[in-house]
Design an enzyme around this catalytic site. Structure first.
Site, PDB file in Angstrom:
ATOM      1  N   LYS A  49      51.864  96.689 -34.468  1.00  5.07           N
ATOM      2  CA  LYS A  49      50.420  96.653 -34.187  1.00  5.07           C
ATOM      3  C   LYS A  49      49.666  97.496 -35.209  1.00  5.07           C
ATOM      4  CE  LYS A  49      51.189  95.488 -29.408  1.00  5.07           C
ATOM      5  NZ  LYS A  49      51.608  95.938 -28.094  1.00  5.07           N
ATOM      6  N   GLN A  93      51.112 100.952 -24.483  1.00  5.77           N
ATOM      7  CA  GLN A  93      52.298 100.108 -24.634  1.00  5.77           C
ATOM      8  C   GLN A  93      53.133 100.140 -23.348  1.00  5.77           C
ATOM      9  OE1 GLN A  93      53.002  98.130 -27.439  1.00  5.77           O
ATOM     10  NE2 GLN A  93      54.499  97.300 -26.025  1.00  5.77           N
ATOM     11  N   ASP A 116      43.833  94.368 -24.090  1.00  6.78           N
ATOM     12  CA  ASP A 116      44.935  93.554 -23.569  1.00  6.78           C
ATOM     13  C   ASP A 116      44.452  92.624 -22.455  1.00  6.78           C
ATOM     14  OD1 ASP A 116      47.385  93.886 -24.824  1.00  6.78           O
ATOM     15  OD2 ASP A 116      47.809  95.785 -23.819  1.00  6.78           O
TER      16      ASP A 116
END
Ligand code: NDP
Length: 280
Positions: A49, A93, A116
């Site tokens: 990322k 994460q 997200d």
């Protein structure tokens, strides 16, 4: 032989587009990437990322906490990041180590920075179709379908898997595009009888190569979300690729299909968050 849906190639185009939009708008989007503990797979995802961010002009900042930092410290960090004007997206994460409530942590992220799209408010927005962010994996699948002119309208789409991050939003997005959608899961009786009816089959199960050629309708579009590391080395998906690609009309490979699209859509969501921050 199926046409390969080249997620790797399309993801590169999405990153180039994000970069040019960042530059032309004179933006400096900021993504905070939070990692807790030392899960090796999570480390790889976080590094990827950060690499994507660098490639498209997004400033990434990593926050690494030890596994035993505790939920309070993590929630305090999220509150600080929520308040920072130079951070437009916050990504924690997953999975988190034992002792953390993922649900509590996700809900602590400001919905405007929830790139997200896991926060309850953003989940609801996906349901109504009035969204700011779409969850990256199903959004990446839709982008692939569109790129290859595969219109879900009127098609029977079967989604295998009903997780909050993939299966359910995937089904919802296909529904918004006028597909007739069936969702299957671990308690579905006679799974093959459903998958065999699918014009578009999306597999997000997490079981190595469980979708075999006999479960697929001839000419179907097959999207494989699963990612598994094979004992013999290399990656594979939920679909038995070698067999199914003989029968399908289109298929995503693993690696190089849905995975890179998920990463690319995260960059697009971060850009969208920065644009919306600037506008407000
Ligand atoms: P989850 O484990 O959260 O969900 C799996 C789903 O599959 C559940 O709904 C489960 O049903 C269902 N399932 C399990 N076994 C069966 C079975 N035998 N028959 C039918 N359905 C079954 O997984 P995720 O949705 O998070 O991820 C799925 C896969 O996709 C994983 O391999 C993951 O690594 C991968 N992934 C890949 C991404 C990418 O970018 N390519 C991104 C995210 C995930 P039930 O609800 O009844 O338990």
């Amino acid at each position: 032989m199926a046409v390969i849906l080249d997620g790797k190639g399309l993801a590169k185009k999405v990153l180039v587009d994000v970069k040019s939009r960042v530059e032309s708008a004179g933006l400096c989007p900021g993504l905070a990437v939070v990692i807790v503990g030392d899960n090796a797979a999570s480390r790889v995802y976080v590094n990827n990322k950060k690499k994507d961010c660098a490639e498209c002009g997004i400033k990434s900042e990593e926050f690494a906490l030890p596994a035993d930092a505790g939920e309070t410290q993590l929630l305090t960090l999220i509150a600080e990041l929520n308040a920072r004007a130079d951070i437009h997206g916050i990504l924690v994460q997953l999975p988190l180590p034992d002792g953390y409530s993922e649900e509590k942590v996700i809900q602590a992220i400001s919905p405007e920075k929830d790139v997200d799209a896991f926060h309850m408010l953003n989940v609801g927005r996906v349901l109504t179709g009035d969204y700011s962010f779409l969850p990256c994996t199903p959004a990446g699948v839709m982008e692939l379908l569109d790129h290859y002119n595969i219109d879900p309208k009127g098609k029977h789409c079967v989604v295998v898997g009903r997780s909050n991050i993939v299966g359910k939003p995937m089904a919802m997005m296909l529904l918004h595009r006028h597909a007739t959608v069936t969702i299957c899961h671990s308690r579905t009786v006679d799974l093959a009888s459903f998958t065999q009816q699918a014009d578009i089959l999306v597999c997000a199960v997490g079981k190595i190569e469980m979708i075999t050629a006999d479960m697929v309708k001839p000419g179907a579009v097959v999207i494989d979300v699963g990612i598994h590391r094979k004992e013999s080395g290399g990656l594979c998906g939920d679909v038995n690729y070698e067999d199914v690609c003989q029968k399908a009309s289109f298929i995503t490979p693993v690696p190089g299909g849905v995975g890179p699209m998920t990463r690319a859509l995260l960059m697009r969501n971060t850009l969208a968050a920065a644009v919306s921050h600037k506008a407000n």
